[in-house]
Structure formats: structure tokens, C-alpha cells
Design an enzyme around this catalytic site. Sequence first.
Site, PDB file in Angstrom:
ATOM      1  N   HIS A   1      50.241 -13.312  -8.461  1.00 54.21           N
ATOM      2  CA  HIS A   1      51.207 -12.382  -9.054  1.00 54.21           C
ATOM      3  C   HIS A   1      50.562 -11.019  -9.291  1.00 54.21           C
ATOM      4  O   HIS A   1      51.142  -9.980  -8.954  1.00 54.21           O
ATOM      5  CB  HIS A   1      51.713 -12.967 -10.376  1.00 54.21           C
ATOM      6  CG  HIS A   1      52.644 -12.082 -11.129  1.00 54.21           C
ATOM      7  ND1 HIS A   1      54.012 -12.219 -11.094  1.00 54.21           N
ATOM      8  CD2 HIS A   1      52.406 -11.019 -11.945  1.00 54.21           C
ATOM      9  CE1 HIS A   1      54.575 -11.290 -11.855  1.00 54.21           C
ATOM     10  NE2 HIS A   1      53.612 -10.543 -12.388  1.00 54.21           N
ATOM     11  N   GLU A   2      49.361 -11.010  -9.829  1.00 49.56           N
ATOM     12  CA  GLU A   2      48.670  -9.743 -10.101  1.00 49.56           C
ATOM     13  C   GLU A   2      48.293  -9.037  -8.797  1.00 49.56           C
ATOM     14  O   GLU A   2      48.393  -7.810  -8.686  1.00 49.56           O
ATOM     15  CB  GLU A   2      47.434  -9.998 -10.964  1.00 49.56           C
ATOM     16  CG  GLU A   2      47.749 -10.538 -12.339  1.00 49.56           C
ATOM     17  CD  GLU A   2      48.753  -9.683 -13.088  1.00 49.56           C
ATOM     18  OE1 GLU A   2      48.608  -8.439 -13.100  1.00 49.56           O
ATOM     19  OE2 GLU A   2      49.714 -10.246 -13.648  1.00 49.56           O
TER      20      GLU A   2
ATOM     21  N   HIS B   1      51.198  -7.033  -7.384  1.00 47.44           N
ATOM     22  CA  HIS B   1      51.400  -5.698  -7.960  1.00 47.44           C
ATOM     23  C   HIS B   1      50.586  -4.658  -7.197  1.00 47.44           C
ATOM     24  O   HIS B   1      51.055  -3.543  -6.939  1.00 47.44           O
ATOM     25  CB  HIS B   1      50.992  -5.682  -9.433  1.00 47.44           C
ATOM     26  CG  HIS B   1      51.993  -6.287 -10.358  1.00 47.44           C
ATOM     27  ND1 HIS B   1      53.296  -5.857 -10.435  1.00 47.44           N
ATOM     28  CD2 HIS B   1      51.874  -7.290 -11.278  1.00 47.44           C
ATOM     29  CE1 HIS B   1      53.949  -6.571 -11.350  1.00 47.44           C
ATOM     30  NE2 HIS B   1      53.104  -7.443 -11.878  1.00 47.44           N
TER      31      HIS B   1
ATOM     32  N   GLU C   1      58.304  -6.963 -11.651  1.00 46.76           N
ATOM     33  CA  GLU C   1      57.981  -8.347 -11.994  1.00 46.76           C
ATOM     34  C   GLU C   1      58.593  -9.323 -10.995  1.00 46.76           C
ATOM     35  O   GLU C   1      57.959 -10.290 -10.587  1.00 46.76           O
ATOM     36  CB  GLU C   1      58.459  -8.657 -13.411  1.00 46.76           C
ATOM     37  CG  GLU C   1      57.591  -8.049 -14.487  1.00 46.76           C
ATOM     38  CD  GLU C   1      56.150  -8.483 -14.367  1.00 46.76           C
ATOM     39  OE1 GLU C   1      55.864  -9.673 -14.579  1.00 46.76           O
ATOM     40  OE2 GLU C   1      55.298  -7.644 -14.040  1.00 46.76           O
TER      41      GLU C   1
END
Length: 278
Positions: A147-148, A151, A204
Amino acid sequence: MKGIANGKRLLAAGLILATAGCATVQTTQSGTVGVERKQFISSLVSEAELNQAAAQNYAQVLSQARQQKALDTDAAQTRRVKAIAQRLIGQVGVFRADASAWNWEVHVINEDEVNAWCMPGGKMAVYSGLIKRIQPTDAELAAIIGHEMAHALREHSREQVSQKMATSFGLTVLSALTGVQAVNDLGGTLSEVMFELPNSRTHESEADLIGVELAARAGYDPRAAVTLWQKMGALEQGRGQPEFLSTHPSSTTRIADLQAISERVMPLYQQAGAGSRP
């Protein structure tokens, strides 16, 4: 009426100037999960310069952690995080070929915070508090790191910087033209509605989509993203909001979305050799 018309013209002029040098771009390929949103990026915010700034900030964070004897203090924990990250990094080319050549880096910082992040250019940190308090499986930890990484792949930080620069410049122009303090108040509200809130949710959602696909392609069960956020929700209710949730809000809707996403990428997980990897 004439004053209102003049105000509208001034607003339009300010917005045109505010968006000067900006363009909509697609930072990544859509992948199986279908991330296709065009992004608002300013040519005044150089990817190279932002990555350089991130690298400098990262070096400072590591230096401080090292001085506090909090950098990679648990060898087994560090090996685990690095191994998971490397498997995920091996899949980034699906979304953008150039990211395979980034100087990716990940460290574990020994602090009680439930937190993890990835700076532009692939500079990552996972906090020991997240591992201790969440006690994630490898697949759940892959969901967090993926997930990070997403980004960074989508250049969300660069997009946010572009938006803030444009808004700030536009407000300066409008204030100079009108001399009305209320413009600043209106602009602040407009900025929050147009940029911060929608993009926060959008970023997100995109990071969830890409992160789950990265995990699946790397051989981690994508359904772990669901159990991860269930754990986050339980932690939030039982011991106060973790630092991670201040920028990564949890919700029942998000968990439902992750369930649907994980089912969509299950074939990728199966092709990667489900059950044959730890």
C-alpha cells in the site's frame, strides 16, 4: 450585479493562473485492478527534485534513528521486512517500468508508533510498534508495505504538492486583485473540498488497489488486506487511534472494497504459486 460579474472574472483569471504549468498525466499503468485516473501534476514540481528532497529527508530520519540506536535493532525483524519488500519490488514493473530501477530502500525504526510509509522514489520505513501491536502475518505485512509503495508509484506526494502550489498561487493572485480578505477564507474552503478531501480518499483507494495487486503477484494472499484492516479497526477501538490511521482512515466501506479487490486478483495469487511460499 456588476461587482459579482467582476468577481467571477477575477476568480476565473486566478484559477487559470493557478493551474498554469499543470497538466493531467497517467503515472502508472492500470494493472488488473484498473487504476486509470488522470492526475493533476505541475511541471514546476520536478519528479527528480522531489525524489532528491525525499532522499535527503530519508537520510535525516535514518541518521536520527541511528543516533537513538533505533535503526534496524532487531536483525530477524529487519530481515523479514526487507525480504517481503523485495518480493513486492519485483512486481512494480507491472505498473511502471522505470520504478524497477528506483533505488528502493527499507528500514525498521524501533519506535512504538503503529506506522509505515514510503517516500517518493521508494524510501520506506516500517515502525516496530506496528509489528508488535498488529502482529501481522507476512501477507498482512505485505499488504501494508505494498500500500505504501503504491503511493510512491502513483506519485501522490507530487500530486499533492502540485495542488497546494496551484492553490497558494491562485489565492495570492486573487488577493492582490481584489484586496478582500474573505477571498482567503473562500480559497481555503475551496482547496479543502476540491483537493484535500477528495484526493485523500482517492489516493487511499488507489493505494489499496495497487497494493493488493502487488501482494498477489508477489505470492501473498491478497485477502490479508481485509484481516489487516480488521485488526487496525480493533486496535483503534481498544487503544486509541494509531498514528497510521491518522493518514490512512479505516472504515467498514474500505474493508468491503478490499474484499472485492482481493477476489479480483486471486487468480494472480494462484498463478504466483499460492501455498508454495511462506
